[in-house]
Design a protein around this motif. Structure first.
Motif, short mmCIF file in Angstrom:
data_model
loop_
_atom_site.label_atom_id
_atom_site.label_comp_id
_atom_site.label_asym_id
_atom_site.label_seq_id
_atom_site.Cartn_x
_atom_site.Cartn_y
_atom_site.Cartn_z
N ILE A 266 0.84 -1.21 0.00
CA ILE A 266 0.00 0.00 0.00
C ILE A 266 0.86 1.24 0.00
O ILE A 266 0.61 2.22 -0.74
CB ILE A 266 -0.95 -0.02 1.21
CG1 ILE A 266 -1.97 -1.16 1.07
CG2 ILE A 266 -1.66 1.32 1.37
CD1 ILE A 266 -2.86 -1.32 2.28
N GLU A 267 1.91 1.25 0.82
CA GLU A 267 2.81 2.40 0.87
C GLU A 267 3.51 2.61 -0.47
O GLU A 267 3.71 3.76 -0.90
CB GLU A 267 3.85 2.17 1.99
CG GLU A 267 4.77 3.35 2.22
CD GLU A 267 4.03 4.60 2.68
OE1 GLU A 267 4.54 5.72 2.42
OE2 GLU A 267 2.94 4.46 3.29
N ARG A 268 3.86 1.53 -1.13
CA ARG A 268 4.50 1.66 -2.45
C ARG A 268 3.55 2.28 -3.47
O ARG A 268 3.96 3.12 -4.29
CB ARG A 268 4.96 0.28 -2.91
CG ARG A 268 5.71 0.27 -4.22
CD ARG A 268 6.16 -1.14 -4.59
NE ARG A 268 5.02 -2.05 -4.66
CZ ARG A 268 4.21 -2.14 -5.71
NH1 ARG A 268 4.41 -1.38 -6.78
NH2 ARG A 268 3.22 -3.00 -5.71
N ARG A 269 2.28 1.91 -3.41
CA ARG A 269 1.30 2.49 -4.34
C ARG A 269 1.08 3.97 -4.07
O ARG A 269 0.97 4.77 -5.01
CB ARG A 269 -0.01 1.72 -4.24
CG ARG A 269 0.08 0.28 -4.76
CD ARG A 269 -1.24 -0.44 -4.62
NE ARG A 269 -1.14 -1.83 -5.07
CZ ARG A 269 -2.15 -2.69 -5.02
NH1 ARG A 269 -3.33 -2.31 -4.53
NH2 ARG A 269 -1.98 -3.93 -5.46
N TRP A 270 1.00 4.33 -2.79
CA TRP A 270 0.84 5.74 -2.46
C TRP A 270 2.04 6.55 -2.94
O TRP A 270 1.90 7.68 -3.43
CB TRP A 270 0.66 5.91 -0.95
CG TRP A 270 -0.77 5.87 -0.51
CD1 TRP A 270 -1.38 4.91 0.21
CD2 TRP A 270 -1.76 6.87 -0.79
NE1 TRP A 270 -2.70 5.23 0.40
CE2 TRP A 270 -2.97 6.43 -0.20
CE3 TRP A 270 -1.77 8.07 -1.50
CZ2 TRP A 270 -4.14 7.17 -0.27
CZ3 TRP A 270 -2.94 8.81 -1.57
CH2 TRP A 270 -4.11 8.35 -0.96
#
Length: 418
Positions: free
Chosen positions: A8-12
């Motif tokens: 999720i952090e990578r997508r953000w």
């Protein structure tokens, strides 16, 4: 942080870094498609093109600069402000450029230092977006101002709610990460404790094995002392009588006794090799075995001996019966060798949950405290009898004084035969 959180952090991060490019390009396409109606005049179109180029240049510069300035910083605040200014100017030229301004909703927390700025930045973006939703700047009628004010309130409320939910989600993620880290530390400590317990368990097993070997050695030594050694002592005594016998009949009688003792000792030795159970208990219970032992000892020693049973006799566990019989044999042996008694009484009492064995004699007695140190702490006499009783959770008491005989009492739990 779990794999899901990392994803999720990578997508953000992808949205924050590439989103402004995409929104600016999308807004430029919509603006070009509606330039005739929404961006009339060559000057406005030229200004829009220049500002779009400046926007892409700003994004390229920040793409390089952000690598050395991760997280909120002063440079990030200036970049955010410059991007908003470009976006607001473009929105003034064409309302569709409000899409580019909307990029400020996503990265205010990552760029701007200071809690207030993180709220002011999105609110400023909401102003530009609301103006575009109201028809674009400048407003031509007062109704547009009213619509702009309403839209600004709605957008601000939405921003506040989304910001609050985002903050709660971040706090939950942070708390979950801390919990996971704490669990990992706890698991590591638990694993360390398990390893230490395993090592301690292995050490205890070694010590228990060594203690068992030592205890078995003492037990075997006591068995040999109580059986073979006593039998050999009796044989020697009978042979000494034979040596001084006045006639052949007397000598033959004592030779028969010596032979009987030898056979008995041989049977005890074989029994000890197999299971250490006394021969006398092979076919009889403890009362019968004690009765026969006392009678044989009286005949062999020439001392008057009586055996009595009180209470309701029960079939005892083999270990209990063997222990009490061995104690009785050792006590009788001591009486014949040391007490110089003329009368011995042996009583077996079944009392509730206990079995009590009492051996009394009218011999010369002794002072228990005056015994040699080796006799009180080693050997197989009184210490051996006491160790036997304590091995099955029992106790042994001795009462004696010089000239007044000896009384020995062994108390052990009444454990029925399996």
């Amino acid at each position: 942080m779990t794999a899901v959180d990392t994803d999720i952090e990578r997508r953000w991060e992808l949205i924050r870094s590439k989103g402004p490019y995409g929104l600016l390009a999308f807004a430029a396409l919509l603006s070009a498609a509606t330039a005739a109606e929404l961006t009339p005049g060559t000057t406005r179109r030229t200004a829009a093109a220049v500002l779009v180029a400046a926007g892409f240049g700003l994004q390229l510069w920040w793409g390089r600069a952000s690598r050395t300035r991760p997280g909120p910083s002063t440079a990030g605040t200036w970049y955010y402000t410059a991007r908003w200014a470009l976006g607001f100017a473009l929105t003034w030229l064409n309302p569709f450029f409000s899409f580019y301004v909307a990029a400020g909703y996503f990265d205010a927390d990552e760029l701007m230092s200071g809690r207030r700025l993180r709220w002011i930045g999105p609110f400023a973006c909401a102003i530009a977006v609301s103006s575009a939703q109201a028809g674009g700047l400048p407003f031509a009628a007062w109704t547009q101002w009213v619509l702009f004010a309403g839209l600004l309130v709605v957008n601000s409320v939405i921003l506040t709610v989304v910001g609050h939910l985002t903050t709660q989600q971040e706090e939950r993620s942070r708390a979950r990460a801390e919990t996971i880290a704490e669990l990992e530390r706890t698991n590591a400590a638990l694993q360390q404790a398990l390893d230490e317990n395993a090592a301690l368990h292995a050490q205890l097993l070694v010590q228990a094995r060594e203690a068992g070997v030592a205890d078995e050695r003492r037990r075997l030594a006591a068995e040999i002392h109580d059986t073979i050694a006593q039998g050999l002592t009796g044989i020697i005594a009978q042979l000494q009588v034979v040596a001084n016998a006045p006639d052949l009949a007397t000598a033959r009688t004592h030779l028969d006794r010596a032979a009987g003792l030898a056979r008995h000792s041989l049977g005890e030795a074989r029994r000890s090799v197999h299971n250490l159970t006394p021969v006398a208990l092979e076919h009889d219970g403890l009362p019968e075995a004690l009765k026969g032992t006392v009678a044989e000892w009286a005949e062999r020693s020439g001392v008057r001996a009586e055996f009595t049973t009180t209470g309701t006799a029960e079939q005892l566990h083999d270990e209990v019966s063997a222990t009490l019989l061995r104690i009785a044999q050792e006590a009788l042996s001591n009486a014949s060798r040391h007490a110089r008694a003329t009368r011995v009484g042996v009583t077996l009492t079944f009392l509730g949950d206990e079995v009590i064995l009492d051996i009394r004699d009218d011999g010369q007695g002794f002072d228990p405290l005056a015994l040699p140190e080796r006799t009180r702490t080693g050997g197989f006499g009184l210490p051996g009898m006491r160790a036997r009783a304590e091995r099955i959770a029992g106790s042994l008491t001795v009462e004696s004084e010089p000239g007044n005989g000896t009384a020995l009492s062994a108390r052990v739990p009444l454990v029925p035969h399996e």
